[in-house]
Motif scaffolding. Sequence first.
Motif, PDB file in Angstrom:
ATOM      1  N   GLY A   1       1.978  -1.371  -8.461  1.00 16.07           N
ATOM      2  CA  GLY A   1       2.790  -0.318  -7.452  1.00 16.07           C
ATOM      3  C   GLY A   1       3.902  -0.162  -7.628  1.00 16.07           C
ATOM      4  O   GLY A   1       4.597   0.875  -7.369  1.00 16.07           O
TER       5      GLY A   1
ATOM      6  N   LEU B   1      -7.955   3.372  -8.700  1.00 15.35           N
ATOM      7  CA  LEU B   1      -6.905   4.079  -7.337  1.00 15.35           C
ATOM      8  C   LEU B   1      -5.838   4.807  -8.113  1.00 15.35           C
ATOM      9  O   LEU B   1      -5.532   5.811  -7.564  1.00 15.35           O
ATOM     10  N   PHE B   2      -5.223   4.170  -9.111  1.00 20.54           N
ATOM     11  CA  PHE B   2      -3.913   4.835  -9.484  1.00 20.54           C
ATOM     12  C   PHE B   2      -4.034   6.155 -10.603  1.00 20.54           C
ATOM     13  O   PHE B   2      -3.400   7.126 -10.067  1.00 20.54           O
TER      14      PHE B   2
ATOM     15  N   LEU C   1      -4.780   8.890  -7.555  1.00 20.95           N
ATOM     16  CA  LEU C   1      -3.581   9.068  -7.206  1.00 20.95           C
ATOM     17  C   LEU C   1      -2.828   9.941  -8.271  1.00 20.95           C
ATOM     18  O   LEU C   1      -1.718  10.330  -8.414  1.00 20.95           O
TER      19      LEU C   1
ATOM     20  N   SER D   1      -0.671  10.164   4.298  1.00 20.98           N
ATOM     21  CA  SER D   1      -0.190   8.733   3.895  1.00 20.98           C
ATOM     22  C   SER D   1       0.222   8.076   4.970  1.00 20.98           C
ATOM     23  O   SER D   1       0.173   6.788   5.117  1.00 20.98           O
TER      24      SER D   1
ATOM     25  N   PHE E   1       0.249   3.486  -2.940  1.00 16.74           N
ATOM     26  CA  PHE E   1      -1.092   4.361  -2.862  1.00 16.74           C
ATOM     27  C   PHE E   1      -0.991   5.787  -2.007  1.00 16.74           C
ATOM     28  O   PHE E   1      -1.632   6.490  -1.760  1.00 16.74           O
TER      29      PHE E   1
ATOM     30  N   LEU F   1       0.675  -1.067  -0.019  1.00 14.26           N
ATOM     31  CA  LEU F   1       0.024   0.080  -0.033  1.00 14.26           C
ATOM     32  C   LEU F   1       0.846   1.325   0.019  1.00 14.26           C
ATOM     33  O   LEU F   1       0.345   2.338   0.028  1.00 14.26           O
TER      34      LEU F   1
END
Lengths: 507, 154
Positions: free
Chosen positions: A404, B136-137, B141, A62, A53, A50
Amino acid sequence: MDFDFALLYHSFGNVMLDWHVLLAIFIGVTGGITIGALPGLTATMGVALLVPFTFGRPPVESLGMLLGIYCGGMYGGSISAILIRTPGTPAAAATVLEGYPMGQRGEAGRALAMALFASFSGGMFGALVMTFLSPYVAGVALEFSYVEYFALALFGLSVIISISGTSIIKGVMAGLFGLVLSTIGMDPISGYPRFTFGVIDLMEGPSFIPTLIGLFAVAELFSNIEKMGVTEKIKARIGQYFPSLADIKTSAPNILKSSAIGTIVGAIPGAGGDIAAFVSYAEAKRSSRHPEKFGTGLIEGVAATESANNACSGGAMIPLLSLGVPGDAVTAVLLGAFIVQGLQPGPLLYKEHMDIVYNVFAAMIVANVAMLVVGAFGVRFFARVIGIQKEILIPIIFVLSLCGSYAMRQNVFDVYLTIGFGVIGYLMQRYDYPLSPILLALILGPMAEANLRRSMVVSGGDWHILVSRPIAVSLMVLGVAFMVASVFNHKRIEKRLAEARLADTTP
Amino acid sequence: MKTADLIGGSSGIALGAYVLYEGSKMPADLIMKIGPSYFPDVLAIGLIFFSLILIIYALLGRAKGQAEAIRFKDKGIQRALISLLAIVAYAVLLDQLGYPIVTVLLVAGIMILLGKRSPLQIAGVSLATTFVVWLLFAKLLMLSMPMGILEDLV
């Protein structure tokens, strides 16, 4: 450095009145409990997955989310430990010993309620100790020169290596491997590129977040795929959200004692929640009036292990915030998250970003309260989460891991890096090489090297500078002592852990 | 564990030797006495030393614990290898085909690999995962995901 109550008060306002931050903490806690409850997914993996994110979000938001995952993950592990006898995280392994027999007796609800209450109490204890102690540690550390930082890195490394894994030799090898990896990229003093194979993407060394996603998420996925088991269905009925007053009364001394043990163990670099939980369990059993009943499902046992592993998170934050040395694998990942935000944990953080430090204190305390709320009202949901089929979960985590690692620099090279470290991590884990020394070495390696070289610049190449400062000498001596003690104690500890694990696997 | 330790030890020695070889080509620092190669050299020597100990222990029959050999006939190992190939292909094709296509293919492929057979479930999970992660990305974001051949459509 004195404690600033007004700033703490103000920081609580920042955290609790800003709904973005509060929401981030609640999302983090919910995500953390979910990940913790799922066997095979650890708190380290949760935070690693995470971290991407949090790119581009404000620091408090964050960090709040990541702290939420950390606290939630520590508690979440107990849910599957109690319900299906599989600790959701390594830190919950000791909870299986008492929690599962309770569940078998039809007291799953009672055990879960105590696990939550103990987790909250332990977490709160750790968070408070962190809040009030770390400014003083940072105050001392502000006086540190390059020499002390070198000694500190050396101390951290020696502790990590001596306590991780089943074999000291393999622990040392893993640590040295991590240190070698940390030298990839430009030399910190002269800028000479080392071991980059001419690849520009390696100039700054292997990127931290992709590396740890590989080691802690992708590697874990490979072993999950290799050993696909049958997902267990939960039959237990859960009708209790908070422990009864009588249970709290029986367990209170153990919670208090285990919280203290957990905080201390957490503050030692390298020692994490699993060790804290086992140490507290042993202490609860030793000091009990009826030690023979341990193993049959005692509520005090659940209270001891769960308060210890949650207290550990606060403890582990102390060296991270005040010295820049992570206390366990999760805080090592958190350090990466701080750096992504442009913040370097350590005493200078207190000088330059005092507000952020206090916001972290407040966020940690609020995260523990959030854990209590989410845990109590969501326990039935989380119990059901354990039943999610791995066939669905694994591909989703693959996508999160790969995207990610791509997202931060929008660079496919980082995806390859993640896959490469996934394979290395899988193989190492399979043959008993611990992974957390690699992660901590990646952080402490550059710290050790840069400070050693800077000391040499200051002294003009005279090695005597390393023994010229008392704190540095003490740290180095302590590091060596830890190594020597661990060599002698290793067999004994190994035997005990083997016994505990045997007791855990025999019905 | 004996064979595994012999392999592990040899890999450690090989890595250490490579680091020493590369280090020998780095410039020396005359003033500080320790240049860019100093730290890697010390680590490499340490790694070689402990790798040798691991090998000696293994040869003396003192290797700890049980290790399962990687057998390519084993179904689990085959699954892990196929999933490795799948994610490498994902990385290779990410920029060309674009995030939506490769992600749907990856999720569906791994689900089938792990034994899911219901077309409805496979389609549902792969499409939903792709969409939610993109949301989400890309939206939350503000990080751009490669769209590849779909670039013109968006």
